[in-house]
Design a protein around this motif. Structure first.
Motif, PDB file in Angstrom:
ATOM      1  N   SER A  17       0.834  -1.199   0.000  1.00 46.20           N
ATOM      2  CA  SER A  17       0.000   0.000   0.000  1.00 46.20           C
ATOM      3  C   SER A  17       0.864   1.243   0.000  1.00 46.20           C
ATOM      4  O   SER A  17       1.635   1.460   0.913  1.00 46.20           O
ATOM      5  CB  SER A  17      -0.913   0.002   1.232  1.00 46.20           C
ATOM      6  N   GLY A  18       0.719   2.037  -1.019  1.00 45.43           N
ATOM      7  CA  GLY A  18       1.474   3.268  -1.096  1.00 45.43           C
ATOM      8  C   GLY A  18       0.654   4.480  -0.727  1.00 45.43           C
ATOM      9  O   GLY A  18       1.173   5.529  -0.410  1.00 45.43           O
ATOM     10  N   ALA A  38      -5.512  -3.948   6.345  1.00 47.39           N
ATOM     11  CA  ALA A  38      -5.909  -3.898   4.933  1.00 47.39           C
ATOM     12  C   ALA A  38      -4.870  -4.561   4.034  1.00 47.39           C
ATOM     13  O   ALA A  38      -5.227  -5.132   3.002  1.00 47.39           O
ATOM     14  CB  ALA A  38      -6.143  -2.453   4.506  1.00 47.39           C
ATOM     15  N   ASP A  39      -3.592  -4.514   4.397  1.00 44.95           N
ATOM     16  CA  ASP A  39      -2.561  -5.186   3.604  1.00 44.95           C
ATOM     17  C   ASP A  39      -2.809  -6.692   3.556  1.00 44.95           C
ATOM     18  O   ASP A  39      -2.573  -7.343   2.538  1.00 44.95           O
ATOM     19  CB  ASP A  39      -1.162  -4.923   4.178  1.00 44.95           C
ATOM     20  N   LEU A  40      -3.285  -7.253   4.675  1.00 46.13           N
ATOM     21  CA  LEU A  40      -3.587  -8.683   4.717  1.00 46.13           C
ATOM     22  C   LEU A  40      -4.736  -9.007   3.774  1.00 46.13           C
ATOM     23  O   LEU A  40      -4.719 -10.035   3.085  1.00 46.13           O
ATOM     24  CB  LEU A  40      -3.925  -9.117   6.141  1.00 46.13           C
ATOM     25  N   ALA A  41      -5.745  -8.133   3.736  1.00 51.73           N
ATOM     26  CA  ALA A  41      -6.883  -8.344   2.844  1.00 51.73           C
ATOM     27  C   ALA A  41      -6.477  -8.168   1.384  1.00 51.73           C
ATOM     28  O   ALA A  41      -6.888  -8.947   0.528  1.00 51.73           O
ATOM     29  CB  ALA A  41      -8.014  -7.388   3.204  1.00 51.73           C
ATOM     30  N   ASP A  69     -13.363  -1.286   4.089  1.00 43.47           N
ATOM     31  CA  ASP A  69     -12.299  -0.282   4.076  1.00 43.47           C
ATOM     32  C   ASP A  69     -11.058  -0.715   4.836  1.00 43.47           C
ATOM     33  O   ASP A  69     -10.124   0.066   5.005  1.00 43.47           O
ATOM     34  CB  ASP A  69     -12.816   1.043   4.632  1.00 43.47           C
ATOM     35  N   GLY A  70     -11.026  -1.970   5.333  1.00 41.70           N
ATOM     36  CA  GLY A  70      -9.841  -2.471   6.033  1.00 41.70           C
ATOM     37  C   GLY A  70      -9.837  -2.180   7.519  1.00 41.70           C
ATOM     38  O   GLY A  70      -8.861  -2.483   8.200  1.00 41.70           O
TER      39      GLY A  70
END
Length: 134
Positions: A17-18, A38-41, A69-70
């Motif tokens: 995610s940037g 959210a990175d895991l999703a 939305d994480g």
């Protein structure tokens, strides 16, 4: 996938995610690993709608649900971080949120385990995210 703006994949194909709808302040306050739920999703380790169960026996009946939305929702209140979702369950007591949330009611697999699986997918994880992954 939860993120859309400024996402990029590294050579392993994992999404990093940037940018996000939460802005840079959230990114600065993430903690030592630099990983968000959210990175895991985004990488298929969990999906929106996934239910997590509180690890401590006295809170075992409490759950959190991953939103689109994480963020984690506890009783309809959304939290940006696993630890703030855990505090919503404990009445404000500080808890290590990544450890606190389990993927199954009587399981042992936690968000922390999933985060480590995510980090293990990067060849340069210690340099990219910092050596502390607890």
């Amino acid at each position: 996938m939860l993120y859309q703006a400024d996402d990029r994949s590294d050579s392993s194909g994992l999404v990093v995610s940037g940018g996000s709808c939460w802005g840079s302040r959230r990114r600065q306050r993430q903690g030592a690993s630099g990983v968000e739920v959210a990175d895991l999703a985004n990488n298929g380790l969990i999906a929106p709608g996934s239910m997590f169960h509180a690890r401590p026996q006295r809170h075992r009946e409490k759950t959190a649900v991953l939103g689109e939305d994480g963020r984690l929702s506890v009783n309809g209140v959304f939290s940006d971080y696993p630890s703030s979702a855990a505090r919503a369950v404990t009445g404000g007591l500080s808890e290590p949120g990544w450890w606190f949330w389990l993927t199954a009611l009587n399981g042992t697999r936690s968000l922390s385990t999933l985060r480590q699986e995510y980090l293990d997918g990067f060849d340069d994880a210690p340099e990219r995210f910092g050596a502390d992954t607890n």
